[in-house]
Design a protein around this motif. Structure first.
Motif, PDB file in Angstrom:
ATOM      1  N   ASN A 113       0.788  -1.280  -0.138  1.00 37.70           N
ATOM      2  CA  ASN A 113      -0.080  -0.069   0.052  1.00 37.70           C
ATOM      3  C   ASN A 113       0.880   1.386  -0.248  1.00 37.70           C
ATOM      4  OD1 ASN A 113      -2.481  -1.372   0.367  1.00 37.70           O
ATOM      5  ND2 ASN A 113      -1.241  -2.148   2.037  1.00 37.70           N
ATOM      6  N   GLU A 114       0.281   2.436  -0.424  1.00 32.98           N
ATOM      7  CA  GLU A 114       1.170   3.490  -0.463  1.00 32.98           C
ATOM      8  C   GLU A 114       0.787   4.353   0.886  1.00 32.98           C
ATOM      9  OE1 GLU A 114       1.905   6.081  -4.015  1.00 32.98           O
ATOM     10  OE2 GLU A 114      -0.115   5.058  -4.545  1.00 32.98           O
ATOM     11  N   HIS A 115       1.953   4.583   1.389  1.00 34.38           N
ATOM     12  CA  HIS A 115       1.881   5.603   2.716  1.00 34.38           C
ATOM     13  C   HIS A 115       1.936   6.812   2.196  1.00 34.38           C
ATOM     14  CE1 HIS A 115       3.286   6.794   6.830  1.00 34.38           C
ATOM     15  NE2 HIS A 115       2.104   6.868   6.958  1.00 34.38           N
ATOM     16  N   LEU A 116       0.989   7.702   2.060  1.00 31.58           N
ATOM     17  CA  LEU A 116       0.715   8.937   1.115  1.00 31.58           C
ATOM     18  C   LEU A 116       1.609   9.899   1.747  1.00 31.58           C
ATOM     19  CD1 LEU A 116      -3.110   9.041   0.734  1.00 31.58           C
ATOM     20  CD2 LEU A 116      -1.312   8.173  -0.927  1.00 31.58           C
ATOM     21  N   ILE A 117       2.013  10.033   2.993  1.00 28.23           N
ATOM     22  CA  ILE A 117       2.912  11.213   3.409  1.00 28.23           C
ATOM     23  C   ILE A 117       4.296  11.059   2.934  1.00 28.23           C
ATOM     24  CG2 ILE A 117       3.609  10.123   5.699  1.00 28.23           C
ATOM     25  CD1 ILE A 117       2.639  12.984   6.802  1.00 28.23           C
ATOM     26  N   ASP A 118       4.805   9.687   2.649  1.00 28.33           N
ATOM     27  CA  ASP A 118       6.136   9.490   2.118  1.00 28.33           C
ATOM     28  C   ASP A 118       6.274  10.172   0.833  1.00 28.33           C
ATOM     29  OD1 ASP A 118       6.488   8.089   4.413  1.00 28.33           O
ATOM     30  OD2 ASP A 118       6.212   5.860   3.149  1.00 28.33           O
ATOM     31  N   TYR A 119       5.323  10.769  -0.053  1.00 31.62           N
ATOM     32  CA  TYR A 119       5.412  11.278  -1.050  1.00 31.62           C
ATOM     33  C   TYR A 119       4.994  12.913  -1.047  1.00 31.62           C
ATOM     34  CZ  TYR A 119       5.496   6.518  -2.621  1.00 31.62           C
ATOM     35  OH  TYR A 119       5.637   5.165  -2.797  1.00 31.62           O
ATOM     36  N   THR A 120       5.214  13.599   0.047  1.00 32.90           N
ATOM     37  CA  THR A 120       5.023  14.843   0.309  1.00 32.90           C
ATOM     38  C   THR A 120       6.362  15.495   0.971  1.00 32.90           C
ATOM     39  OG1 THR A 120       4.277  14.713   2.821  1.00 32.90           O
ATOM     40  CG2 THR A 120       2.732  14.599   1.216  1.00 32.90           C
ATOM     41  N   LYS A 121       7.542  14.869   0.825  1.00 27.11           N
ATOM     42  CA  LYS A 121       8.796  15.206   1.225  1.00 27.11           C
ATOM     43  C   LYS A 121       9.190  16.353   0.090  1.00 27.11           C
ATOM     44  CE  LYS A 121       9.628  11.307   4.020  1.00 27.11           C
ATOM     45  NZ  LYS A 121       8.325  11.432   4.762  1.00 27.11           N
ATOM     46  N   ALA A 122      10.542  16.810   0.345  1.00 20.09           N
ATOM     47  CA  ALA A 122      10.960  17.833  -0.710  1.00 20.09           C
ATOM     48  C   ALA A 122      11.165  17.082  -1.960  1.00 20.09           C
ATOM     49  CB  ALA A 122      12.355  18.189  -0.017  1.00 20.09           C
ATOM     50  N   ALA A 123      11.284  17.762  -3.051  1.00 23.18           N
ATOM     51  CA  ALA A 123      11.261  17.534  -4.229  1.00 23.18           C
ATOM     52  C   ALA A 123      12.665  16.848  -4.543  1.00 23.18           C
ATOM     53  CB  ALA A 123      11.503  18.741  -5.248  1.00 23.18           C
ATOM     54  N   PRO A 124      12.582  15.829  -5.455  1.00 22.99           N
ATOM     55  CA  PRO A 124      11.696  15.255  -6.470  1.00 22.99           C
ATOM     56  C   PRO A 124      10.742  14.353  -5.755  1.00 22.99           C
ATOM     57  CG  PRO A 124      13.782  13.948  -6.559  1.00 22.99           C
ATOM     58  CD  PRO A 124      13.866  14.763  -5.133  1.00 22.99           C
ATOM     59  N   HIS A 125      10.646  14.209  -4.493  1.00 20.41           N
ATOM     60  CA  HIS A 125       9.715  13.143  -3.682  1.00 20.41           C
ATOM     61  C   HIS A 125       8.577  13.711  -3.186  1.00 20.41           C
ATOM     62  CE1 HIS A 125      12.815  10.035  -4.517  1.00 20.41           C
ATOM     63  NE2 HIS A 125      13.617  10.973  -3.998  1.00 20.41           N
ATOM     64  N   ASN A 126       7.811  14.834  -3.834  1.00 20.35           N
ATOM     65  CA  ASN A 126       6.910  15.452  -3.316  1.00 20.35           C
ATOM     66  C   ASN A 126       5.635  15.392  -4.409  1.00 20.35           C
ATOM     67  OD1 ASN A 126       7.765  17.112  -5.570  1.00 20.35           O
ATOM     68  ND2 ASN A 126       7.270  18.987  -4.800  1.00 20.35           N
ATOM     69  N   GLN A 127       5.489  14.214  -4.875  1.00 20.39           N
ATOM     70  CA  GLN A 127       4.457  13.928  -5.868  1.00 20.39           C
ATOM     71  C   GLN A 127       3.065  14.204  -5.408  1.00 20.39           C
ATOM     72  OE1 GLN A 127       7.073  11.922  -5.342  1.00 20.39           O
ATOM     73  NE2 GLN A 127       6.911  10.200  -6.617  1.00 20.39           N
ATOM     74  N   TYR A 128       2.822  14.117  -4.061  1.00 18.06           N
ATOM     75  CA  TYR A 128       1.372  14.323  -3.369  1.00 18.06           C
ATOM     76  C   TYR A 128       1.431  15.511  -2.795  1.00 18.06           C
ATOM     77  CZ  TYR A 128       1.104   9.353  -4.869  1.00 18.06           C
ATOM     78  OH  TYR A 128       0.742   8.097  -5.716  1.00 18.06           O
ATOM     79  N   GLU A 129       2.378  16.670  -2.691  1.00 19.11           N
ATOM     80  CA  GLU A 129       2.278  17.930  -2.320  1.00 19.11           C
ATOM     81  C   GLU A 129       0.778  18.311  -2.758  1.00 19.11           C
ATOM     82  OE1 GLU A 129       4.176  21.986  -2.273  1.00 19.11           O
ATOM     83  OE2 GLU A 129       5.423  20.457  -2.692  1.00 19.11           O
ATOM     84  N   LEU A 130       0.247  17.968  -3.930  1.00 14.95           N
ATOM     85  CA  LEU A 130      -1.091  18.267  -4.427  1.00 14.95           C
ATOM     86  C   LEU A 130      -1.575  17.200  -5.452  1.00 14.95           C
ATOM     87  CD1 LEU A 130      -3.549  20.138  -4.275  1.00 14.95           C
ATOM     88  CD2 LEU A 130      -2.663  21.693  -5.923  1.00 14.95           C
TER      89      LEU A 130
END
Length: 191
Positions: A113-130
């Motif tokens: 499963n995707e732990h969504l908060i892991d994809y809100t970090k600094a670029a380039p790992h900020n896919q789910y910032e929005l």
């Protein structure tokens, strides 16, 4: 397009390279459709086509854009609901889970499963910032398809655009928003 009969906004995503596409946002004003945004986007490594769990293919077809989500407490929309990602937020992609292909707030979920908060970090790992959910419930073509913030890589089947374009897109979306993903311009008429 048939989807225009029930939509107020339509996002078209037309593949133009192996893992690239052009995204356009169309807004209905009276009886006229106006183009609001054009954005270069990344799509799945498998392009746009028939997708399944783990295929890295962006699913071909029309999908309701059901809600927006991201890192911030709020986001400006035109009526679309928004959810803030919390440390307990997961997108369930384990096909054996009864809550498959849904957002869930849990204390734990396995690594399928995707732990969504892991994809809100600094670029380039900020896919789910929005991001916005492409609702493919009941389609049997995979899970967790979103329009989200772009980085330098192809997606796992999502559509990605720049953060500034993502903000523009979300600010125009209401409850009658749809996305149409196609391999070429001519296929738009099928939806």
């Amino acid at each position: 397009m048939r989807v225009a009969q029930k939509a107020q906004q339509i996002v078209t995503v037309v593949q133009d390279g192996e893992s690239t596409a052009t995204l356009k946002l169309w807004q209905k004003q009276g009886d006229t459709w106006r183009n609001i945004l054009i954005s270069s986007s990344r799509i799945g490594n498998g392009g746009i086509g028939n997708s399944h769990e783990g295929s890295s293919t962006t699913p071909k077809g029309v999908y309701h854009l059901s809600f927006a989500f991201g890192k911030g407490a709020t986001a400006q929309t035109a009526g679309m609901s928004y959810r803030q990602i919390k440390p307990t937020s997961y997108w369930i992609e384990d096909q054996n889970d009864r809550q498959y292909n849904t957002w869930q707030d849990r204390s734990w979920a396995n690594n399928k499963n995707e732990h969504l908060i892991d994809y809100t970090k600094a670029a380039p790992h900020n896919q789910y910032e929005l991001a916005v959910v492409m609702d493919n419930q009941g389609q049997n073509n995979g899970s967790g398809f979103f329009i989200h913030v772009k980085n330098q890589w192809p997606t796992e089947g999502c559509v990605s655009i720049s953060l500034s374009d993502m903000r523009t897109l979300v600010s125009h979306l209401g409850t009658k928003a749809y996305v149409v993903d196609v391999q070429n311009q001519a296929q738009l008429k099928n939806y």
